[in-house]
Motif scaffolding. Structure first.
Motif, short mmCIF file in Angstrom:
data_model
loop_
_atom_site.label_atom_id
_atom_site.label_comp_id
_atom_site.label_asym_id
_atom_site.label_seq_id
_atom_site.Cartn_x
_atom_site.Cartn_y
_atom_site.Cartn_z
N UNK A 1 103.04 -19.45 82.41
CA UNK A 1 101.76 -19.79 83.04
C UNK A 1 100.68 -18.84 82.59
N UNK A 2 100.96 -17.53 82.61
CA UNK A 2 99.97 -16.54 82.20
C UNK A 2 99.62 -16.68 80.72
N UNK A 3 100.62 -16.94 79.90
CA UNK A 3 100.40 -17.08 78.46
C UNK A 3 99.48 -18.27 78.16
N UNK A 4 99.75 -19.41 78.78
CA UNK A 4 98.91 -20.59 78.57
C UNK A 4 97.49 -20.34 79.07
N UNK A 5 97.36 -19.67 80.22
CA UNK A 5 96.03 -19.39 80.77
C UNK A 5 95.21 -18.52 79.83
N UNK A 6 95.85 -17.54 79.23
CA UNK A 6 95.12 -16.61 78.35
C UNK A 6 94.83 -17.22 76.98
N UNK A 7 95.73 -18.04 76.47
CA UNK A 7 95.61 -18.53 75.10
C UNK A 7 95.06 -19.95 75.03
N UNK B 1 81.88 -12.42 87.65
CA UNK B 1 82.42 -11.47 86.67
C UNK B 1 82.54 -12.05 85.27
N UNK B 2 82.37 -13.36 85.12
CA UNK B 2 82.49 -13.99 83.80
C UNK B 2 81.20 -13.84 83.02
N UNK B 3 81.30 -13.52 81.75
CA UNK B 3 80.11 -13.42 80.90
C UNK B 3 79.59 -14.81 80.56
N UNK B 4 78.36 -14.95 80.10
CA UNK B 4 77.87 -16.27 79.69
C UNK B 4 78.83 -16.93 78.70
N UNK B 5 79.21 -18.17 78.99
CA UNK B 5 80.16 -18.88 78.15
C UNK B 5 81.61 -18.55 78.45
N UNK B 6 81.85 -17.72 79.48
CA UNK B 6 83.20 -17.32 79.81
C UNK B 6 83.98 -18.40 80.53
N UNK B 7 85.26 -18.14 80.73
CA UNK B 7 86.15 -19.13 81.32
C UNK B 7 86.87 -18.55 82.53
N UNK B 8 86.83 -19.27 83.64
CA UNK B 8 87.60 -18.94 84.83
C UNK B 8 88.77 -19.92 84.86
N UNK B 9 89.98 -19.41 84.64
CA UNK B 9 91.16 -20.27 84.53
C UNK B 9 91.96 -20.16 85.83
N UNK B 10 92.16 -21.31 86.48
CA UNK B 10 92.74 -21.34 87.81
C UNK B 10 94.14 -21.94 87.76
N UNK B 11 95.12 -21.20 88.33
CA UNK B 11 96.49 -21.72 88.38
C UNK B 11 97.04 -21.76 89.79
N UNK B 12 96.25 -21.34 90.78
CA UNK B 12 96.76 -21.32 92.14
C UNK B 12 95.65 -21.08 93.15
N UNK B 13 96.03 -21.13 94.42
CA UNK B 13 95.03 -20.98 95.49
C UNK B 13 95.72 -20.43 96.73
N UNK C 1 85.48 -12.16 79.26
CA UNK C 1 85.63 -13.45 78.57
C UNK C 1 86.44 -14.44 79.40
N UNK C 2 87.49 -13.93 80.06
CA UNK C 2 88.41 -14.81 80.77
C UNK C 2 88.75 -14.19 82.13
N UNK C 3 88.74 -15.02 83.16
CA UNK C 3 89.21 -14.61 84.49
C UNK C 3 90.49 -15.38 84.80
N UNK C 4 91.54 -14.65 85.18
CA UNK C 4 92.79 -15.26 85.61
C UNK C 4 92.75 -15.36 87.13
#
Length: 321
Positions: free
Chosen positions: A143-149, A233-245, A216-219
């Protein structure tokens, strides 16, 4: 066959639905192969199953567990990929198959002496990894690998914020992000959590604190309690990747920040068999080793579940038949 299984489901007292003992081996679908389990690991998913999330009471008894490493019937040391799906139905990605499922949802899981999966769901275990280390990879680390890559598209020399320090996905993300050359920031409400993250090489701050830079990326696996901070906390054009809540799934998002900074709010679930192979190769060729919180015998699986439920863990809980 000895196993840890959900005898029923109980939203109020999930652990009361857990049983550990003998259960009839399940019939395997045609074309599936058996694996003798040498090590398995627990995930929050197992607690959700006991609570009836994704598992109906009329599907019980159901053997729990998504993660396993062991020996197949031909004597090969293997890692089990727990996503049961058709890549063609998902446009080349089995996690996008509308009918995809995980072990322990429709088909019996890995917290047993044996588990059965489609032949394509086996990945060769590198000799450099122990069975407990290998068993950590198929859910949290994948899960972490896919989120980051794949989903986060972390650039070389990039930066990452990981919300929450101690869970399986969070500790996996710290280790993998470092291996990918990123600057890693981690939040935690507890001083102990921040200290543990710092020992892994992350810059740890209190939950909600300002970072030295935008990333660049928020997990994001915490959810409603941290999503506003993640967006800030994300820079312009950054990605917030959500896998849970884990803190709640209904969140308010400031759409002005989203569109003005051209941020991407991206969902991510598990990973593909090819991503698991890439992850396994990366771990085998690097100094990355999955962080293990504790190890229990299968007979003591109830104690392992109680530890998981306490939330007082750092890394993965391993169960050995």
């Amino acid at each position: 066959m000895f196993a840890a299984y959900a005898a029923t489901t109980d939203p109020a007292e999930p652990l009361s639905a857990l049983r550990v003992g003998d259960i009839a081996p399940p019939p395997a679908p045609d074309g599936w192969v058996g694996v003798t389990v040498k090590a398995a690991t627990l995930n929050r998913h197992d607690l959700w199953s006991l609570a009836g999330v994704g598992l109906a009471a009329d599907s019980c008894p159901m053997i729990l567990g998504c993660d396993a490493a062991g020996i197949d019937d031909d004597g090969n040391e293997v890692i089990v990929h727990s996503v049961i799906g058709d890549p063609e139905a998902g446009g080349g990605d089995e996690t996008l198959d509308p009918r995809r499922t995980l072990l322990s949802e429709k088909y019996p899981g890995a917290l047993a002496e044996r588990v059965w999966v489609p032949t394509r769901n086996l990945v060769a275990k590198p000799a450099s990894l122990s069975f407990p280390e290998a068993a950590c990879l198929p859910t949290a680390y994948l899960t972490a690998f896919r989120m980051l890559t794949t989903r986060g598209r972390l650039p070389s020399d990039g930066s990452v914020l990981i919300q929450g320090a101690t869970g399986g996905v969070s500790t996996a993300a710290i280790l993998i992000a470092h291996a990918l050359g990123a600057r890693v920031y981690v939040t935690s409400r507890s001083e102990a959590g921040r200290e543990s993250a710092s020992e892994l090489g992350a810059t740890a701050v209190e939950t909600g604190a300002r970072l030295p830079e935008r990333v660049d990326v928020v997990i994001e696996s915490v959810g409603a309690a941290t999503i506003e901070h993640s967006l800030k906390c994300a820079k312009p054009g950054g990605r917030i990747v959500v896998c849970g809540s884990t803190s709640g799934h209904m969140a308010t998002v400031d759409l002005r920040r989203l569109f003005f900074l051209q941020l991407e709010l991206v969902g991510s679930t598990m990973g593909t068999i090819e991503e698991l192979r890439r992850l396994t190769q990366m771990v085998a060729m690097s100094e990355v080793r999955p962080l293990i919180d504790s190890t229990f015998s299968l007979a003591d699986a109830a104690d392992a579940f109680a530890r998981l439920d306490s939330g007082d863990i750092f890394g993965k809980i391993v169960v050995e038949p």
